[in-house]
Write an enzyme that holds these catalytic residues in place. Structure first.
Site, PDB file in Angstrom:
ATOM      1  N   TYR A   1      -3.959   6.595  -5.649  1.00 11.12           N
ATOM      2  CA  TYR A   1      -4.453   5.356  -5.457  1.00 11.12           C
ATOM      3  C   TYR A   1      -5.057   4.944  -6.746  1.00 11.12           C
ATOM      4  O   TYR A   1      -6.355   5.468  -7.464  1.00 11.12           O
ATOM      5  CB  TYR A   1      -5.617   5.448  -4.410  1.00 11.12           C
ATOM      6  CG  TYR A   1      -5.866   4.394  -3.626  1.00 11.12           C
ATOM      7  CD1 TYR A   1      -5.523   3.006  -3.962  1.00 11.12           C
ATOM      8  CD2 TYR A   1      -6.811   4.700  -2.442  1.00 11.12           C
ATOM      9  CE1 TYR A   1      -6.036   2.032  -3.074  1.00 11.12           C
ATOM     10  CE2 TYR A   1      -6.986   3.648  -1.852  1.00 11.12           C
ATOM     11  CZ  TYR A   1      -6.723   2.174  -1.924  1.00 11.12           C
ATOM     12  OH  TYR A   1      -6.860   1.107  -1.197  1.00 11.12           O
TER      13      TYR A   1
ATOM     14  N   THR B   1      -9.532   3.633   5.835  1.00 11.69           N
ATOM     15  CA  THR B   1      -9.805   2.861   7.257  1.00 11.69           C
ATOM     16  C   THR B   1     -10.252   3.958   8.009  1.00 11.69           C
ATOM     17  O   THR B   1     -11.061   3.873   9.035  1.00 11.69           O
ATOM     18  CB  THR B   1      -8.697   2.152   7.560  1.00 11.69           C
ATOM     19  OG1 THR B   1      -8.198   1.164   6.942  1.00 11.69           O
ATOM     20  CG2 THR B   1      -8.995   1.494   9.044  1.00 11.69           C
TER      21      THR B   1
ATOM     22  N   LYS C   1      -0.585   3.500  -5.260  1.00  6.60           N
ATOM     23  CA  LYS C   1      -1.175   2.489  -4.518  1.00  6.60           C
ATOM     24  C   LYS C   1      -2.007   1.579  -5.446  1.00  6.60           C
ATOM     25  O   LYS C   1      -3.203   2.245  -5.971  1.00  6.60           O
ATOM     26  CB  LYS C   1      -1.759   3.032  -3.204  1.00  6.60           C
ATOM     27  CG  LYS C   1      -2.325   1.943  -2.435  1.00  6.60           C
ATOM     28  CD  LYS C   1      -2.897   2.785  -1.198  1.00  6.60           C
ATOM     29  CE  LYS C   1      -3.383   1.935  -0.086  1.00  6.60           C
ATOM     30  NZ  LYS C   1      -4.009   2.312   1.007  1.00  6.60           N
TER      31      LYS C   1
END
Length: 307
Positions: free
Chosen positions: A142, A55, A167
């Site tokens: 991730y 983000t 994640k």
């Protein structure tokens, strides 16, 4: 749900916050605005801050910019919650950011994919190992895109002491369940995160397989709505969760899915609608047009009506 600890990382009971990176009219990071943004999120109840991550447009930041953004986030949190920094992309760049983030006071790293190149599983393991060799900070790996992991790879990553979590950005629930079971077999305490876009929409499924943590980009632009959903989730209020999903999260996802990159662009647009001049996204992302922005305004209003 937060309140989770592993590998030296301890998150409180609240939403995990992924702030945007504001840019001024000269396309430089607006650090005063970033500090305000991060501090307000912590005051709104964030359990942890993930600075300069997805983000926060990590993909568009130089190593120097990423370091500075992490430093601003660390200062703004003032030790109230953990700050984790994004690392990823070219290995040399990721190493530079990892070292700098540690020097700036980050408490962990989110290891994002090595963009562009396609690598075998052995190469992905070597990528994580190379970052572990550069830092003493715990790593959240991730599982996403061209860094999609297999169960066997996760089992090998569990042998790296600095790997503190996984994640999931792939969305294969059955595979994620196997990751959780692999960690249980190993005896390692590991943090598992739902990292899908607008994770609130899929979190019920993830909680059912033992993944209580999730990313909330929505918290960056509408902490009141994100926190209301989290409170309902934590308290087992299924009716309130469904109400917010129907009136806010599902319409937001429909708009998000119309244009690649809107998972970030809409968050910045929502902040601008709230009066925070965070500037545009950097290329190759694009900002929503006027029609998209008005639809976002209506979706935010609907979400607040649903509160």
């Amino acid at each position: 749900m937060s309140g989770q600890t592993a590998g030296g990382l301890a998150f409180g009971d609240g939403v995990l916050f992924f702030p945007v990176t504001p840019f001024d009219r000269s396309d430089r990071i607006d650090h005063a605005l970033l500090a305000e943004h991060v501090a307000s999120g912590v005051e709104a109840g964030a359990a942890g801050v993930f600075a300069a991550c997805g983000t926060g447009e990590y993909h568009a930041l130089s190593a120097t910019e990423a370091e500075a953004a992490v430093g601003t986030a660390v200062t703004a949190t003032a030790g109230r919650v953990p700050v984790l920094a994004g690392v990823g992309g070219p290995l040399a760049h990721a190493r530079d950011v990892a070292r700098a983030a540690a020097a700036r006071g980050a408490q962990g790293l989110l290891v994002m994919p090595p963009y562009l190149v396609q690598a075998p599983q052995e190469g992905l393991i070597r990528y994580v190992q190379a970052l572990a060799d550069e830092t003493e900070l715990p790593l959240i790996v991730y599982h996403r895109g061209n860094a999609a992991l297999t169960e066997a790879t996760v089992e090998r990553l569990l042998d790296l002491p600095l790997v503190a979590g996984i994640k999931d950005g792939v969305g294969d629930i059955a595979l994620a369940q196997r990751f959780v079971l692999a960690a249980e077999r190993s005896g390692r305490e590991l943090l598992f995160f739902n990292g899908l876009l607008t994770a609130e929409l899929s979190q019920a499924a993830y909680r059912s397989i033992g993944v209580p943590l999730y990313s909330s980009a929505v918290f960056a632009m509408a902490p009141d709505i994100a926190t209301a959903w989290f409170d309902a989730y934590r308290g087992g209020d299924d009716e309130r969760q469904r109400h917010l999903l129907e009136h806010f999260f599902v319409p937001l996802v429909r708009l998000r899915d119309e244009t690649p990159g809107f998972a970030v662009s809409l968050i910045k647009a929502g902040l601008r609608l709230a009066g925070l001049p965070v500037g545009p996204v950097r290329a190759p992302l694009v900002d929503p047009n006027a029609e998209h922005t008005e639809r976002l305004r209506a979706i935010l209003a609907s979400g607040r009506d649903a509160l």
